[in-house]
Write a protein that holds these residues in place. Structure first.
Motif, mmCIF file in Angstrom:
data_model
loop_
_atom_site.group_PDB
_atom_site.id
_atom_site.type_symbol
_atom_site.label_atom_id
_atom_site.label_comp_id
_atom_site.label_asym_id
_atom_site.label_seq_id
_atom_site.Cartn_x
_atom_site.Cartn_y
_atom_site.Cartn_z
ATOM 1 N N LYS A 120 -6.026 -0.923 -25.280
ATOM 2 C CA LYS A 120 -6.824 -1.700 -26.237
ATOM 3 C C LYS A 120 -7.087 -3.123 -25.738
ATOM 4 N N GLY A 121 -7.408 -3.197 -24.439
ATOM 5 C CA GLY A 121 -7.812 -4.475 -23.866
ATOM 6 C C GLY A 121 -6.679 -5.386 -23.441
ATOM 7 N N ASP A 122 -5.477 -4.836 -23.249
ATOM 8 C CA ASP A 122 -4.366 -5.662 -22.779
ATOM 9 C C ASP A 122 -4.592 -6.015 -21.310
ATOM 10 N N ILE A 123 -4.690 -7.285 -21.019
ATOM 11 C CA ILE A 123 -5.073 -7.720 -19.676
ATOM 12 C C ILE A 123 -3.960 -7.463 -18.666
ATOM 13 N N LYS A 124 -2.702 -7.675 -19.046
ATOM 14 C CA LYS A 124 -1.595 -7.415 -18.124
ATOM 15 C C LYS A 124 -1.563 -5.949 -17.730
ATOM 16 N N THR A 125 -1.703 -5.067 -18.706
ATOM 17 C CA THR A 125 -1.673 -3.623 -18.423
ATOM 18 C C THR A 125 -2.825 -3.235 -17.504
ATOM 19 N N THR A 126 -3.988 -3.802 -17.746
ATOM 20 C CA THR A 126 -5.161 -3.496 -16.925
ATOM 21 C C THR A 126 -4.948 -3.968 -15.491
ATOM 22 N N LEU A 127 -4.437 -5.178 -15.321
ATOM 23 C CA LEU A 127 -4.189 -5.699 -13.977
ATOM 24 C C LEU A 127 -3.087 -4.914 -13.268
ATOM 25 N N ARG A 128 -2.065 -4.524 -14.002
ATOM 26 C CA ARG A 128 -0.988 -3.744 -13.397
ATOM 27 C C ARG A 128 -1.537 -2.433 -12.824
ATOM 28 N N ALA A 129 -2.429 -1.799 -13.573
ATOM 29 C CA ALA A 129 -3.051 -0.561 -13.086
ATOM 30 C C ALA A 129 -3.871 -0.841 -11.819
ATOM 31 N N LEU A 130 -4.544 -1.960 -11.777
ATOM 32 C CA LEU A 130 -5.350 -2.313 -10.610
ATOM 33 C C LEU A 130 -4.472 -2.576 -9.393
ATOM 34 N N PHE A 131 -3.397 -3.337 -9.571
ATOM 35 C CA PHE A 131 -2.528 -3.691 -8.446
ATOM 36 C C PHE A 131 -1.709 -2.491 -7.950
ATOM 37 N N ASN A 132 -1.488 -1.523 -8.812
ATOM 38 C CA ASN A 132 -0.742 -0.323 -8.417
ATOM 39 C C ASN A 132 -1.641 0.785 -7.886
ATOM 40 N N ASP A 133 -2.947 0.555 -7.932
ATOM 41 C CA ASP A 133 -3.871 1.586 -7.470
ATOM 42 C C ASP A 133 -3.851 1.681 -5.951
ATOM 43 N N LYS A 134 -4.081 2.880 -5.444
ATOM 44 C CA LYS A 134 -4.031 3.107 -3.998
ATOM 45 C C LYS A 134 -5.088 2.295 -3.249
ATOM 46 N N GLU A 135 -6.197 1.987 -3.911
ATOM 47 C CA GLU A 135 -7.260 1.255 -3.229
ATOM 48 C C GLU A 135 -6.950 -0.241 -3.076
#
Length: 650
Positions: free
Chosen positions: A445-460
């Motif tokens: 629901k738009g949590d910025i920390k959760t969104t960034l964590r997913a980005l930093f943990n992504d393989k790309e």
């Protein structure tokens, strides 16, 4: 002298051409750094320090290696737990960041407000001769100067100097690096332009109470708080957006207007009450301007196109109109700070115009200047429909409902995910990555920390092709350079001026899009020349107000100095072709550096601390040249490396 200057300029252009001709990729996808192998641990650390922050300062690589990359990322996602005493102590001298908007209006008054109070705003008449206009402008300046001295006012241009200085100091010295990166990101996403009328008075609060406070919070809170903040309301004119008045709701004077003129019988009645023709004409002008006010669509359009859904988000012109209706009545009391400017000069007392405004808005006349208010009588009370959903909550809740609809829309999650991927991964992120990040945004629901964590943990994120695939913006270059050479500063007008010359004065982008974040927008000959100019000025100690110690780079030969500098600043990573060019240039003289006096970014401020630097030689046009300090071979090597393509990448 001219031939020498031309030769130095030509040399600089040749150097830049050699360094950048084949080194900068068009996009992150095409740059593999010569290898398709996975990143080493050292490269991962450097990647994180460059993307989640503004590059390493001495000792950072070893510190992250000790605690581990994953723990470092998690700590950056939780900045409240990071001690930051050093930077807070440095910021103690910056006062606007601790002041309310009303206090800033009082101490840094709007010059227009002072002149209007004195009846001097129209001292320069359009039909005046040029000589007469110059004389009248001089009178205005003298009048203002006298008021500033007598009442201890400070110039309004000092506001943005302090805002810029605080942002640079936080980015350069704060341990909360990711938070500062996100403040920069959101400042461009929710851009406001300091050069528009009274907007600058609102920016200290905007950055402190909205952007920094919610930088790693929830996206809905960010949208709501930017919508309510006077900086955004003023910049996009929503504070003037009101429901279109029906004839029965117009005041008596408006109803007495015929074809833009006042009924003569009404004029006679007003004169019998004691009003002069001049007073009546002034009221007619105000009534005419008021009757022309109506719904302003600027904020509604940018809210959907730039803040939430994106340009292809599926909205229509009718949606823009309906959203604009929902935000009518969201306004500002005493938007230009006229009352605060007048109170000190008048010695207190009341201002009839401000009292009238308070009555019109239905608020307490003691409300602080520059405060957000919702004026129900200016709100469009009809039902609205936005993206197929009915909005009929009533009052201020209409706008809040619209924000709920927009933030939860699938287009918003994809739009924000793509912008974050461009910021942290590469200029052209894959659709697959964007979709995965959008899912994290949507599910949280738009949590910025959760969104960034997913980005930093992504393989790309750690993919080899994304290593050093981004080109630094001018702001990132300035801050990363200060960190790389461990420079010390409490603020420098000339540093801010160099940032302006490189094309990125903070809050200086007029369009609501904010500054771009891709290489194609920053890589051109003129911009790169200014970058090299900055690199040389910094390394040679020519920027007043900045102390730099390069003794650790010293050595017996130019080759040794260059290699030591490459190891310290670039972690040893440099292309053979770049090394060859740098060694060749070590034997050449570098171009001279001319700096602005600092007045291009701010007026001379009584009592303001003055920057200290080396010996200055005044030149024409408000420019001066500071003599270089230190070992020429050392500062030449460091300057060339900061100007190199390897350092420009992150």
């Amino acid at each position: 002298m001219k031939s020498t200057s031309f030769g130095h300029r030509l040399l600089a252009l040749v150097l830049i051409s050699a360094l950048y001709a084949t080194a900068i990729p068009a996009s992150g996808k095409n740059y593999d750094n010569g290898t398709a192998e996975a990143l080493s641990e050292s490269q991962k650390i450097l990647h994180v320090l460059n993307r989640l922050g503004f590059g390493p300062k001495p000792g950072d690589l070893e510190r992250v290696r000790r605690i581990g990359v994953d723990r470092y990322i998690e700590s950056q996602l939780d900045p409240e737990k990071i001690e930051d005493r050093e930077v807070l102590a440095m910021l103690s001298r910056i006062e606007v960041s601790k002041m309310s908007t009303s206090e800033i209006f009082a101490k840094y008054p709007n010059p227009g407000a002072l002149l209007q109070m004195l009846g001097a705003r129209n001292m320069v008449r359009p039909d005046s001769e040029n000589g007469e206009q110059s004389e009248m402008r001089a009178q205005r300046r003298q009048t203002l100067a006298k008021l500033y001295r007598e009442y201890g006012f400070r110039p309004a241009n000092q506001i943005m100097f302090e805002v810029e200085t605080e942002r640079i100091l936080r980015a350069a010295y704060s341990e909360r690096q990711l938070e500062e990166v996100m403040v920069d990101f959101w400042a461009n996403h929710f851009n406001v332009f300091s050069g528009k009328a009274a907007t600058r008075w609102y920016i200290p609060s905007y950055e402190r109470d909205v952007l920094r406070k919610h930088a790693l919070g929830n996206f809905k809170d960010l949208v709501l708080e930017t919508a309510r903040h006077p900086a955004m309301l003023f910049y996009l004119d929503n504070f003037q957006s009101v429901a279109e008045a029906e004839p029965r709701n117009r005041n008596r004077l408006q109803r007495a207007m015929r074809g833009g003129s006042l009924d003569p019988r009404v004029r006679e009645r007003l004169k019998r009450r004691g009003l002069t023709d001049e007073q009546i004409d002034r009221r007619v002008q105000q009534a005419t301007a008021s009757s022309r006010r109506g719904i302003n669509e600027n904020y509604a359009r940018e809210l959907m196109e730039l803040h939430t859904l994106g340009v292809d988000g599926g909205y229509t012109q009718e949606d823009i109109r309906e959203v604009a209706r929902a935000f009518t009545g969201w306004t500002i009391f005493d938007a230009r700070g006229y009352r605060k400017a007048a109170q000190k000069v008048r010695g207190g007392g009341t201002d009839r115009r401000i009292e009238q405004q308070a009555r019109r808005l239905g608020i307490d006349p003691n409300t602080e200047s520059g405060t957000f208010v919702f004026a129900s009588q200016l709100h469009d009370k009809g039902s609205k429909a936005v993206l197929g959903q009915r909005v009929d909550e009533g009052g201020i809740k209409d706008g809040e409902k619209v924000i709920d609809i927009l933030v939860s829309h699938p287009s918003t999650s994809r739009f924000i995910a793509r912008k974050l991927a461009v910021k942290f991964v590469n200029d052209k992120p894959s659709d697959a990555l964007v979709n995965r990040v959008a899912e994290a945004f949507r599910d949280s629901k738009g949590d910025i920390k959760t969104t960034l964590r997913a980005l930093f943990n992504d393989k790309e994120f750690f993919a080899p092709q994304n290593y050093k695939a981004k080109i630094k913006t001018p702001f990132e270059l300035v801050v990363s350079s200060l960190r790389a050479v461990d420079a010390k500063t409490a603020g420098s007008r000339q540093l801010n001026g160099l940032l302006r010359r490189m094309g990125e004065p903070l809050y200086g982008y007029q369009a609501p899009t904010g500054y771009p974040d891709t290489a194609e927008d920053w890589v051109n000959t003129g911009a790169l020349l200014e970058r090299m100019n900055f690199a040389i000025a910094l390394a040679s100690g020519r920027i007043p107000g900045i102390r730099i110690d390069l003794d650790r780079f010293a050595g017996d030969t130019k080759e040794f100095i260059l290699e030591r500098s490459v190891e310290a600043i670039l972690s040893g990573e440099i292309e053979d072709s770049t090394r060859t060019v740098l060694l060749k240039q070590m034997d050449q003289s570098l171009p001279e550096v001319s700096l602005a006096s600092g007045n291009e970014s701010m007026m001379s401020a009584p009592g303001a601390s003055m920057d200290r630097g080396g010996e200055r030689r005044r030149q024409r046009g408000g420019q001066f040249r500071v003599e270089p300090k230190g070992d020429p071979d050392v500062f030449k090597a460091v300057g060339l490396i900061i100007g190199s393509p390897e350092f420009q990448r992150q």
